[in-house]
Design an enzyme around this catalytic site. Structure first.
Site, short mmCIF file in Angstrom:
data_model
loop_
_atom_site.label_atom_id
_atom_site.label_comp_id
_atom_site.label_asym_id
_atom_site.label_seq_id
_atom_site.Cartn_x
_atom_site.Cartn_y
_atom_site.Cartn_z
N HIS A 393 0.83 -1.21 0.00
CA HIS A 393 0.00 0.00 0.00
C HIS A 393 0.86 1.25 0.00
O HIS A 393 2.09 1.19 0.11
CB HIS A 393 -0.96 0.01 1.18
CG HIS A 393 -0.31 -0.04 2.53
ND1 HIS A 393 0.47 0.99 3.03
CD2 HIS A 393 -0.33 -0.99 3.51
CE1 HIS A 393 0.90 0.68 4.24
NE2 HIS A 393 0.43 -0.52 4.56
N CYS A 421 3.22 -4.52 6.76
CA CYS A 421 2.83 -4.35 5.36
C CYS A 421 4.01 -3.83 4.55
O CYS A 421 5.05 -3.45 5.08
CB CYS A 421 1.66 -3.38 5.26
SG CYS A 421 0.10 -4.05 5.88
#
Length: 477
Positions: A393, A421
């Site tokens: 992301h 992440c």
């Protein structure tokens, strides 16, 4: 999210320059730039600095700035038309003084022992003896320092960066030549210079930005090494004549309108070579062009021989693709398929931030989200799920709005850790979101080698007050 505690002034990051906390641990470990790299990023780091250390920082910075050809007072204390001191210029100079880059180096002196650390413009010595390995940190500024070493018996070591060790040679093999260069924001601000002393007492002229200092093929070796950095394209006051003693000049030269690489010992050269941060591959001293299979990958070189690191203009952006993430080096490479040869064409390379919980392994992407609430008011855009709660992301926002960026997550990409992440600049996350279909294979691994391309870097920092990502194509700049 607790924002990182750093703002930006006109020239450099207003991070605290760490002084007096030297440790040998980094010389004993293979530490890649996925770690903190000496850049303090927590509130506790700032609170532990004392007033005495702060005074030492200022004194060291003033000396370094003076050595680098930067006037401390001239620009900062200039008066405007109304005779009032230019406070903005003064603040900018103070920021530069307090946040001057710091190079900290150590060398292997024999029997796997490392020297004391040497900082900035200081001679690195070993009581007249040779060196068998080298490690250099760049701190207090965004970017990379890269370096490699040469011996007649082994040739050039691989390039390493940001505290990694060069090849560590046996006690009877001494380093004869060195190359150094910057990349990213620091390279846009500074030139790096370096010089060497040899065992016969010779002192070399200064080399610059990836060229060679030392000796080749003479039977001599380096017993002292010194480096410095000057503001980009400023006048350098020391001699740059004869930085290398060798049979012939070493490196890339222009011959009859084309490039040619000559070894310092006069032999023909086959292999990778660099001119600054531009990369080439030579066969029998001549650069290759077009598509080439090298080291298990398929690369593309333009008509001058320069390797391209973004192949979208050459081959488009039609998949399928494979995403390869080097967790240790915080680097993502997107590969295209070369027929039956598999995914061996590196199309693009992106800088990332990962975290200790980032999982290793191979996965297929199952979902995408235009905006994603990650954790009670922390938002990201262009999110692609990898596995369970782990996503690729963008950097972080306070609302699902492109004008609510946390600027520190831009400037400290690769330094600040994620919660697991894979964090990208918004423009890079959008490219993955747009072009990598659901079901794309994602491989996450650890290696000290960034990938087929060198590790990317942030080229320009943004002010702390800036609330948008300059790479986001949805924001009108």
């Amino acid at each position: 999210m607790r924002k990182l505690t750093y703002g930006l002034a006109a020239f450099c990051l207003t991070a605290v320059l760490v002084s007096g906390h030297t440790t040998y641990a980094w010389a004993d470990e293979e530490r890649g730039p996925g770690l903190r790299n000496g850049v303090p990023i927590s509130q506790n780091d700032r609170q532990t600095e004392t007033k005495d250390q702060g005074s030492k920082v200022t004194e060291e910075a003033e000396t370094a700035l003076a050595n680098a050809g930067i006037g401390i007072g001239a620009e900062a204390e200039g008066n405007g038309e109304d005779g009032v001191e230019n406070e903005a210029a003064k603040a900018a100079q103070e920021a530069l003084k307090a946040n001057f880059p710091r190079l900290q180096s150590t060398v292997m002196t024999g029997d796997s022992n490392w020297s004391q650390p040497f900082v900035n413009d200081a001679w690195i010595t070993n009581n007249g003896e040779g060196f068998h390995g080298m490690s250099t940190f760049l701190t207090n500024i965004v970017g990379n320092v890269l370096y490699r070493t040469y011996t007649s018996s082994t040739g050039w070591s691989p390039w390493v960066l940001n505290g990694q060790q060069t090849t560590n040679y046996p006690n009877d093999v001494n380093i004869e030549a060195v190359q150094m260069r910057f990349s990213g924001y620091v390279n846009n601000q500074f030139d790096v210079y370096y010089t060497a002393k040899l065992d016969d007492g010779s002192t070399m002229g200064w080399a610059k930005n990836g060229t060679t200092t030392g000796t080749m093929g003479t039977g001599h070796y380096i017993t002292g090494f010194r480096m410095a950095f000057y503001t980009k394209n400023s006048a350098f006051p020391y001699s740059t004549e004869k930085p290398l003693i060798s049979a012939v000049p070493d490196g890339i030269t222009q011959v009859e309108g084309g490039l040619r690489y000559t070894n310092g010992d006069g032999s023909a050269f086959t292999g990778w070579a660099w001119s600054g941060n531009e990369r080439y591959y030579f066969v029998d001293s001549n650069p290759v062009t077009g598509w080439q299979y090298i080291d298990g990958f398929k690369y593309y070189f333009d008509e001058t021989g320069r390797m391209l690191t973004d192949l979208e203009p050459v081959m488009g952006a039609k998949g399928p693709f494979l995403i390869s993430i080097n967790k240790q080096m915080n680097t993502m490479t997107v590969f295209a398929k070369d027929g039956n040869n598999g995914f061996i064409i590196p199309v693009k390379s992106f800088l990332t931030s990962t975290g200790p919980d980032t999982p290793l392994g191979t996965y297929q992407t199952p979902e995408k989200y235009r905006w994603r609430d990650m954790n009670h008011g922390i938002y990201t855009q262009y999110a692609t799920r990898i596995w369970k709660g782990f996503l690729i992301h963008s950097i972080l926002y306070s609302r699902p709005n492109g004008m609510t960026l946390d600027s520190s997550t831009y400037n400290y990409l690769s330094i600040a850790e994620s919660a697991g992440c894979i964090r990208l600049l918004s423009g890079d996350a959008k490219w993955v979101y747009d072009h990598c279909a659901l079901g794309t294979t994602v491989t996450i691994y650890n290696s000290v080698i960034p990938g087929p391309y060198e590790r990317p870097a942030i080229e320009q920092i943004i002010p702390d007050s800036q609330n948008w990502d300059p790479t986001d194509p949805n924001i009108a700049h």
